[in-house]
Design a protein around this motif. Structure first.
Motif, mmCIF file in Angstrom:
data_model
loop_
_atom_site.group_PDB
_atom_site.id
_atom_site.type_symbol
_atom_site.label_atom_id
_atom_site.label_comp_id
_atom_site.label_asym_id
_atom_site.label_seq_id
_atom_site.Cartn_x
_atom_site.Cartn_y
_atom_site.Cartn_z
ATOM 1 N N ARG A 1 12.238 -1.099 -0.623
ATOM 2 C CA ARG A 1 12.729 -2.467 -0.793
ATOM 3 C C ARG A 1 11.774 -3.309 -1.625
ATOM 4 O O ARG A 1 12.197 -4.055 -2.524
ATOM 5 C CB ARG A 1 12.937 -3.111 0.578
ATOM 6 N N ASP A 2 10.478 -3.199 -1.359
ATOM 7 C CA ASP A 2 9.480 -3.961 -2.115
ATOM 8 C C ASP A 2 9.418 -3.481 -3.563
ATOM 9 O O ASP A 2 9.278 -4.282 -4.487
ATOM 10 C CB ASP A 2 8.113 -3.808 -1.458
ATOM 11 N N SER B 1 12.328 -4.822 -5.538
ATOM 12 C CA SER B 1 12.153 -6.255 -5.766
ATOM 13 C C SER B 1 11.149 -6.519 -6.887
ATOM 14 O O SER B 1 11.387 -7.371 -7.765
ATOM 15 C CB SER B 1 11.693 -6.941 -4.477
ATOM 16 N N HIS C 1 5.664 -12.802 -5.161
ATOM 17 C CA HIS C 1 5.777 -11.464 -4.573
ATOM 18 C C HIS C 1 4.620 -11.195 -3.611
ATOM 19 O O HIS C 1 4.815 -10.564 -2.560
ATOM 20 C CB HIS C 1 5.814 -10.402 -5.676
#
Length: 240
Positions: A20-21, A24, A115
């Motif tokens: 997921r990171d 992103s 982030h």
């Protein structure tokens, strides 16, 4: 590990993030071409972007004067350029010079900061990378003082090979002398010694690594130490 650390067109730090990171981060990156010799930042410049090299690599150089320069670190697909951003600073402490042309992922500073705030995994991973880089910087200082030019050249060629993902390197004696902080004559003698042992072939700036295992044996222990440290702290680490 006897082969280069990573394959081209990947960045190990980004690849090490949870899915997921990673998705992103990649969504907010753009791919840029970095030309050989491009100056990304000078000491004291305001950092505009974080860079994650793919098949390019960047030298971090300290300048004592116009004629006194020394490479203190190299960033390729194993790392990132813009470490001060992790500490909340946006000033470049070193000259960042593209040594190997290719591509990199680039993210604006403001976006990178968001982030970091939103991803504990990214923060943890980059903190680990900062630790590795700090350790390597101290190692370079000791290596430059205590180890012979031939061993340091072998180490530097291995570091370059890892990031170039190739046995073929184009490096002039003048450039090597600047990177290692020695006179051109010292580089010539060291390169001749490595060539006479059948470890490399050198002709007019074109260097071919013929025997990687032999080159590792010829290098000082700093190369294997750095590889082992990166593997232990980054590759084998469990990112939260």
């Amino acid at each position: 590990m006897n082969s280069p650390i990573h394959s081209p067109l990947t960045n190990h730090l980004i690849d090490s993030l949870p899915h997921r990171d990673r998705v992103s981060v990649l969504a907010d990156c753009e791919t840029v071409d970095l030309a050989f010799g491009k100056v990304i930042s000078e000491p004291g410049d305001q950092i505009q972007h974080a860079y994650f090299p793919l098949d390019s690599f960047i030298s971090l150089i300290t300048n004592l004067s116009d004629t006194e320069r020394l490479e203190v670190a190299m960033v390729g697909s194993e790392g990132m350029l813009g470490i001060p951003l992790i500490l909340g600073l946006d000033e470049s402490p070193l000259l960042a010079l593209v040594q190997g042309e290719g591509t990199a992922l680039r993210m604006p500073v403001a976006v990178f900061g968001r982030h970091l705030e939103q991803s504990s995994a990214l923060q943890a991973l980059l903190n680990r990378y900062l630790y590795v880089l700090m350790h390597q910087l101290t190692r370079v200082a000791a290596c430059t003082h205590f180890h012979q030019v031939e061993a340091r050249l072998a180490r530097w060629l291995l570091m370059t090979q890892d990031r170039a993902h190739s046995d073929q390197l184009h490096l002039t004696h003048e450039f090597l002398a600047m990177m290692l902080g020695v006179r051109r004559a010292g580089i010539t003698l060291a390169a001749m010694a490595l060539q006479s042992r059948g470890l490399i072939r050198y002709h007019r700036g074109d260097i071919t690594v013929l025997d990687r295992e032999g080159l590792i044996e010829a290098s000082c222990g700093c190369y294997s130490f750095d590889r082992g440290l990166y593997r232990r702290i980054i590759t084998e680490a469990d990112v939260p």
